[in-house]
Design an enzyme around this catalytic site. Structure first.
Site, PDB file in Angstrom:
ATOM      1  N   GLY A  45       0.825  -1.195   0.000  1.00 13.13           N
ATOM      2  CA  GLY A  45       0.000   0.000   0.000  1.00 13.13           C
ATOM      3  C   GLY A  45       0.860   1.246   0.000  1.00 13.13           C
ATOM      4  CD  GLN A  50       3.287   5.800   2.706  1.00  6.77           C
ATOM      5  OE1 GLN A  50       2.313   5.237   2.224  1.00  6.77           O
ATOM      6  NE2 GLN A  50       4.314   5.141   3.220  1.00  6.77           N
ATOM      7  CB  CYS A 107       5.240   2.210   7.201  1.00  6.75           C
ATOM      8  SG  CYS A 107       4.680   3.715   6.405  1.00  6.75           S
ATOM      9  CG  LEU A 108       6.422   1.143   1.051  1.00  4.17           C
ATOM     10  CD1 LEU A 108       5.803   1.442  -0.315  1.00  4.17           C
ATOM     11  CD2 LEU A 108       7.546   0.120   0.908  1.00  4.17           C
ATOM     12  CG  HIS A 149      -0.600   1.024   7.180  1.00  6.03           C
ATOM     13  ND1 HIS A 149       0.368   0.528   8.041  1.00  6.03           N
ATOM     14  CD2 HIS A 149       0.044   1.915   6.383  1.00  6.03           C
ATOM     15  CE1 HIS A 149       1.523   1.122   7.773  1.00  6.03           C
ATOM     16  NE2 HIS A 149       1.364   1.952   6.761  1.00  6.03           N
ATOM     17  CD  GLU A 150      -1.344   2.449   2.664  1.00  7.09           C
ATOM     18  OE1 GLU A 150      -0.949   3.631   2.595  1.00  7.09           O
ATOM     19  OE2 GLU A 150      -0.586   1.509   2.940  1.00  7.09           O
ATOM     20  CG  HIS A 153       0.064   6.648   5.575  1.00  9.06           C
ATOM     21  ND1 HIS A 153       1.213   7.191   6.111  1.00  9.06           N
ATOM     22  CD2 HIS A 153       0.336   5.341   5.344  1.00  9.06           C
ATOM     23  CE1 HIS A 153       2.146   6.230   6.196  1.00  9.06           C
ATOM     24  NE2 HIS A 153       1.633   5.105   5.751  1.00  9.06           N
TER      25      HIS A 153
HETATM   26 ZN    ZN Z   1       2.568   3.293   5.689  1.00  5.11          ZN
END
Ligand code: ZN
Length: 182
Positions: A45, A50, A107-108, A149-150, A153
């Protein structure tokens, strides 16, 4: 085009994102870039903040982890991942299940750090698609987790905010170590 992913510490990750009011060419291009960026980074995701764009747009693709496949319904009907993923959505509106459970997340924007996060195991959410359609998604398993999670963000919340006190301490140490390589 693969965009640069921003890391923990960048203020854009902490900003509540603006709802998308109009799907312009720029928004469509951003969505395409985010899919490419997520795939290039092997993520499940990615949210617009991000890549430093604070709007309520995100993408998920949980097909990397079919083993964890769970319930997935679109507008009340059983749906297949291949028909819907990568799933780009804007302005999500969630109803969360009562039962929570732990699951591993990363998380990226916080590379090389993983932790067990306690979250509702089931979600029902209205998602707007990039073509203007609105769908209702019901999910559990990894997809429910990825959607939450997304969506977090999009409100400036990171998974490390949702850890138990002990896990938070551990994560802080891991972050310090991992940061040297970011
Ligand atoms: Zn993340």
């Amino acid at each position: 085009m693969v965009r640069e992913i921003v890391y923990l510490g960048d203020p854009v990750l902490r900003k509540p994102c603006d709802p998308v009011t109009e799907v312009t060419e720029d928004v469509r291009a951003l969505a395409d870039d985010m899919i490419e960026t997520m795939i290039a980074a092997d993520g499940v995701g990615l949210a617009a903040p991000q890549v430093a764009v604070p709007i309520q747009l995100a993408v998920v693709d949980v097909r990397l982890d079919e083993e964890d496949a769970g319930l997935f319904k679109v507008d009340g009907k059983d749906a297949a991942y291949d028909d819907w993923m990568p799933l780009v959505f804007i302005n999500p509106d969630f109803e969360l299940g009562e039962h929570k459970g732990l699951g591993t997340e990363g998380c990226l924007s916080i590379p090389d750090v993983r932790a067990e996060v306690n979250r509702p195991l089931f979600v029902r959410t209205k998602l707007q698609l990039i073509d203007g359609k609105e769908i209702e998604v019901e999910a559990d398993g990894l997809l429910a987790r990825a959607l939450q999670h997304e969506a977090d963000h999009l409100h400036g919340i990171l998974f490390i905010d949702r850890l138990s006190a002990a896990a938070k301490l551990r994560a802080r140490r891991d972050i310090k170590r991992a940061k040297r390589d970011w």
